[in-house]
Design a protein around this motif. Structure first.
Motif, PDB file in Angstrom:
ATOM      1  N   ALA A   1      48.173  33.562 -12.258  1.00 10.20           N
ATOM      2  CA  ALA A   1      47.215  33.276 -13.347  1.00 10.20           C
ATOM      3  C   ALA A   1      47.086  31.773 -13.574  1.00 10.20           C
ATOM      4  CB  ALA A   1      47.660  33.972 -14.635  1.00 10.20           C
ATOM      5  N   TRP A   2      48.201  31.047 -13.512  1.00  9.06           N
ATOM      6  CA  TRP A   2      48.163  29.599 -13.736  1.00  9.06           C
ATOM      7  C   TRP A   2      47.356  28.894 -12.638  1.00  9.06           C
ATOM      8  CZ3 TRP A   2      50.184  25.443 -10.867  1.00  9.06           C
ATOM      9  CH2 TRP A   2      50.179  24.198 -11.522  1.00  9.06           C
ATOM     10  N   PHE A  14      56.386  35.009  -6.609  1.00  8.22           N
ATOM     11  CA  PHE A  14      55.931  36.390  -6.620  1.00  8.22           C
ATOM     12  C   PHE A  14      54.466  36.525  -6.229  1.00  8.22           C
ATOM     13  CE2 PHE A  14      59.160  38.433  -9.683  1.00  8.22           C
ATOM     14  CZ  PHE A  14      59.870  38.912  -8.608  1.00  8.22           C
ATOM     15  N   SER A  56      50.468  31.549 -19.031  1.00  6.97           N
ATOM     16  CA  SER A  56      49.093  31.274 -18.612  1.00  6.97           C
ATOM     17  C   SER A  56      48.129  32.309 -19.201  1.00  6.97           C
ATOM     18  CB  SER A  56      49.015  31.263 -17.083  1.00  6.97           C
ATOM     19  OG  SER A  56      47.807  30.663 -16.677  1.00  6.97           O
ATOM     20  N   ARG A  67      47.806  38.496 -11.821  1.00  9.79           N
ATOM     21  CA  ARG A  67      48.551  37.977 -12.965  1.00  9.79           C
ATOM     22  C   ARG A  67      49.616  36.963 -12.520  1.00  9.79           C
ATOM     23  NH1 ARG A  67      45.847  42.037 -13.763  1.00  9.79           N
ATOM     24  NH2 ARG A  67      44.865  42.372 -15.796  1.00  9.79           N
ATOM     25  N   TYR A 127      50.488  23.202  -4.220  1.00  7.12           N
ATOM     26  CA  TYR A 127      51.915  22.853  -4.254  1.00  7.12           C
ATOM     27  C   TYR A 127      52.301  21.847  -3.171  1.00  7.12           C
ATOM     28  CZ  TYR A 127      52.542  26.531  -7.697  1.00  7.12           C
ATOM     29  OH  TYR A 127      52.477  27.287  -8.839  1.00  7.12           O
ATOM     30  N   ALA A 151      53.395  33.318 -15.589  1.00  8.65           N
ATOM     31  CA  ALA A 151      52.197  34.154 -15.718  1.00  8.65           C
ATOM     32  C   ALA A 151      51.908  34.482 -17.182  1.00  8.65           C
ATOM     33  CB  ALA A 151      52.370  35.438 -14.910  1.00  8.65           C
ATOM     34  N   ALA A 194      56.317  36.628 -13.146  1.00  6.26           N
ATOM     35  CA  ALA A 194      56.272  35.395 -12.339  1.00  6.26           C
ATOM     36  C   ALA A 194      56.535  34.200 -13.257  1.00  6.26           C
ATOM     37  CB  ALA A 194      54.916  35.259 -11.651  1.00  6.26           C
ATOM     38  N   ARG A 248      56.666  23.175 -12.268  1.00 10.57           N
ATOM     39  CA  ARG A 248      55.353  22.790 -11.749  1.00 10.57           C
ATOM     40  C   ARG A 248      54.246  23.628 -12.374  1.00 10.57           C
ATOM     41  NH1 ARG A 248      51.347  20.915 -10.388  1.00 10.57           N
ATOM     42  NH2 ARG A 248      50.436  20.573  -8.347  1.00 10.57           N
ATOM     43  N   ALA A 249      54.561  24.883 -12.717  1.00  6.35           N
ATOM     44  CA  ALA A 249      53.531  25.835 -13.147  1.00  6.35           C
ATOM     45  C   ALA A 249      53.947  26.547 -14.425  1.00  6.35           C
ATOM     46  CB  ALA A 249      53.293  26.876 -12.050  1.00  6.35           C
ATOM     47  N   ASP A 250      52.977  27.028 -15.162  1.00  6.07           N
ATOM     48  CA  ASP A 250      53.247  27.973 -16.244  1.00  6.07           C
ATOM     49  C   ASP A 250      53.641  29.321 -15.669  1.00  6.07           C
ATOM     50  OD1 ASP A 250      52.595  26.340 -18.416  1.00  6.07           O
ATOM     51  OD2 ASP A 250      50.492  26.979 -18.455  1.00  6.07           O
ATOM     52  N   TYR A 307      55.523  19.752  -3.420  1.00  6.37           N
ATOM     53  CA  TYR A 307      56.349  20.255  -4.531  1.00  6.37           C
ATOM     54  C   TYR A 307      57.784  20.473  -4.064  1.00  6.37           C
ATOM     55  CZ  TYR A 307      58.290  23.731  -7.750  1.00  6.37           C
ATOM     56  OH  TYR A 307      59.108  24.426  -8.602  1.00  6.37           O
ATOM     57  N   ARG A 336      43.655  29.505 -13.118  1.00  3.85           N
ATOM     58  CA  ARG A 336      43.069  28.880 -14.310  1.00  3.85           C
ATOM     59  C   ARG A 336      42.996  27.368 -14.178  1.00  3.85           C
ATOM     60  NH1 ARG A 336      44.024  27.594 -19.614  1.00  3.85           N
ATOM     61  NH2 ARG A 336      46.222  27.236 -19.254  1.00  3.85           N
TER      62      ARG A 336
END
Lengths: 426, 426
Positions: free
Chosen positions: A302-303, A196, B106, A299, A93, B103, B192, B99-101, A96, A306
């Motif tokens: 998770a992004w 989180f 993902s 979890r 990040y 949870a 999340a 910025r992110a998926d 960001y 991955r």
């Protein structure tokens, strides 16, 4: 005395009375940062001009002023800010910029606070440490994961700071840096805009140099009663349970002595102090905490795992693998244990007002590669009860010791009231 | 038959067996969208080329494949996606790209799912409605706030979709659109990357056209057991409590009749069915739900209210004002009521497996300005128990009716198992 050494309450009162400008206060904090930051590294982002611009806007403002008008506050970098980068302690990040302020940041701004900057955090508020050093002894850890917030408040860079706690990430760094730390009950500080880690436990906490400053910020965030509003200060002496927990032997002898000595001092000051034992079931909550935290954290990110696994620390990879390996049934069983623990904890109290117990195993350990052990924090976080760290005594390395005041769930005002009574007598 | 009409389980099986390509499946869904979307308006963002590119990547992939390999899914637009705009149903976030998926997104991708696009939501999953129309009768609301997800699944645009529920935002639109909806227990689907409304209640839920498809997605998200893995399908007939709740008189006569008729049919099929009354304390949970929801929502969107108030709907402004006016003590009392309710609910069960109760007051009402009443959803959301909507019967306007299957907290697999037994017999 530099205005940077003022309490938040005093600074707010002086600004309100026209005796101090927000600009002068913020400049004094920035001067302290300039002097100390190269060594301490408490801030992941701080733009002096932007902070001063916020302060001047406060000084120009007309009309009713909030309770934190012109007072600077530091924000742990796992909490979103719309006008400052937010990196969650991770290279993923870097640079960001969130679209919105987190709820807690917006509520602080609505009360007139100046967001001084973002404070260093362990990677995703987990275990890979920030670069921050303990301002009282730079070769020692400041604790984590709210490393920068604890260090910045301890080092008079800012009077207030926001942190978070999932295991012991507020209380432990407060202890290691010798400031007051507060982990509220669940549901006290809105978590919208917090990155989180483990949603069952993640709690936004505060750092300050007095219980009164903590109570001011808690009032701003939740609307809960301020101390002293209803004569609480003059209340009779509290009934205190000394709770060694099942992990007492993990505390250093000097930590055990400081807790016993605090208990004696408080008894001498008029408090009823009695020993309180937790049933063996509470010992199992350590394991339940670990299961829930690891299952949920694996979890929640998770992004990141991955898509950007190459930018995660080896320690985080290990946590992800551990979390992903936990069967759902084991997670469910741990949730049930946590729920039972919360119900059983209601039976511990009797006539007691608060418990006192260690905040950490010892003073801040040497080295920056490890932020310390959360063994005296986890079960209180799992139980969702209010915890306040109060500094008391000094260890053989010359670093602060102290005690943790633990209250009943949602009994935050009563807990802070007792904590202030204890603070006054220690 | 168009592949767009396949269940997620069938589609996944055909793709795995090489009988269907993900590209063909996604193209069929996109064809359906092209045909129907101008009228239904289920999607806030959908890029056909991007969806097909994901599908082709699935078709090219070598190595082990996830349980949703190549299967498209819709994502409610209060859930973050890194490669698609996410607007939370608000003009404030027009064109915003997280910025992110989240949870849950993902985890779906990790199982091989194709994210088809983002589905329409009421503003911040609250009450100002999306433009979506009910695919079964376009002059009628599809329900809300997960309007687009319910409509898209009902209209064969996609076999699976993610929604959320804070009051009744999954179960009610599922009912109005005649699909299966599932609001899991708390702690089943990681939050999340979800834009919070009221964090004590916000729950990520699912839409599908069968209980088996719901169970597949639940397994992917939480690791909870799949149905049929352990011979559950052949279990003996469930023990069902018919729970009219204190609001029975608010249900239309045709809704009451459909519930009674379902109960008779299930009893005839071998289920033990008995009446279950909730104690009067449960009635108070409606008010507790409103207090907690409004208090928390007013804080969760503090930034939007302070900085972009001009872009909020009048209805949202009213909710913000109501939430900010709630004293902390009232919020705390509501949290205590909720906690007691959760403990008391454990005593309702006896030997029962599930409750059945209305999902909504009636079939979908005429008009798009109001997404309907959550009176039959709120207390289950507050209790954190699993809820499944099953379509059954048709109302006088020709729109679907149905029933809600409610289970014990964390008893999701047992609840879905009973829901499938009931689905098979209705």
């Amino acid at each position: 005395m530099s205005p940077a050494r003022l309490s938040a309450n005093s600074a707010a009162a002086k600004i309100k009375a026209g005796e101090l400008s927000s600009e002068a206060l913020v400049q004094a904090c920035l001067d302290r940062v300039s002097e100390r930051e190269p060594e301490i590294r408490a801030w992941s982002w701080l733009d002096a001009d932007a902070a001063l611009a916020q302060a001047r806007a406060c000084d120009r403002a007309v009309g009713p002023k909030g309770l934190l008008h012109g007072v600077p506050i530091g924000v742990k970098d796992v909490i979103d800010t719309a006008d400052m980068p937010t990196a969650y302690g991770s290279a993923i990040y870097k640079g960001y910029r969130p679209r919105a302020d987190a709820a807690c940041v917006s509520l602080a701004r609505a009360a007139g606070a100046v967001i001084l900057g973002k404070t260093e955090t362990a990677e995703f508020a987990s275990i890979h440490p920030a670069a921050t050093r303990n301002p009282l002894a730079p070769a020692h850890t400041p604790g984590g994961s709210s490393s920068g917030s604890a260090a910045a408040v301890a080092d008079f860079m800012v009077p207030l700071a926001l942190g978070t706690q999932t295991g012991g990430s507020t209380i432990r760094p407060a202890a290691f840096c010798g400031v007051v730390g507060y982990k509220p009950s669940f549901n006290r500080v809105n978590r919208a805009g917090l990155k989180f880690s483990a949603e069952s436990f993640d709690t936004i906490g505060f750092f300050a140099r007095s219980v009164d400053d903590i109570a001011l910020l808690a009032h701003v965030m939740s609307g809960q009663e301020r101390l002293g509003d209803a004569g609480l200060r003059e209340d009779k002496a509290p009934r205190i349970g000394l709770c060694r927990t099942s992990r007492w032997s993990q505390a250093s002898s000097q930590m055990r002595e400081v807790i016993e000595s605090a208990a004696q001092k408080l008894a001498a000051a008029g408090a009823d102090v009695e020993l309180v034992a937790l049933t063996p079931a509470f010992e199992q909550l350590h394991e339940a905490h670990a299961v829930i935290m690891q299952y949920e954290a694996a979890r929640a990110t998770a992004w990141e795992y991955r898509v950007h696994g190459d930018l995660l620390s080896p320690a985080y990879h290990q946590r992800m693998r551990a979390g992903l390996a936990i069967p759902h049934e084991r997670y469910e069983a741990a949730l049930r244990q946590a729920e039972s623990g919360r119900q059983d904890f209601a039976d511990v109290w009797g006539e007691l007002d608060v418990l006192i117990t260690p905040s950490a195993v010892d003073e801040a350990p040497l080295g920056l590669e490890n932020t310390g052990d959360a063994v005296f924090n986890r079960i209180w976080t799992l139980l969702g009860v209010p915890c306040v760290h109060l500094p008391f005594g000094t260890g053989t390395a010359g670093l602060p010791l102290g005690l943790q005041v633990v209250g009943r769930r949602q009994g935050d005002v009563a807990t802070l009231t007792c904590a202030r009574w204890i603070e006054d007598r220690l």
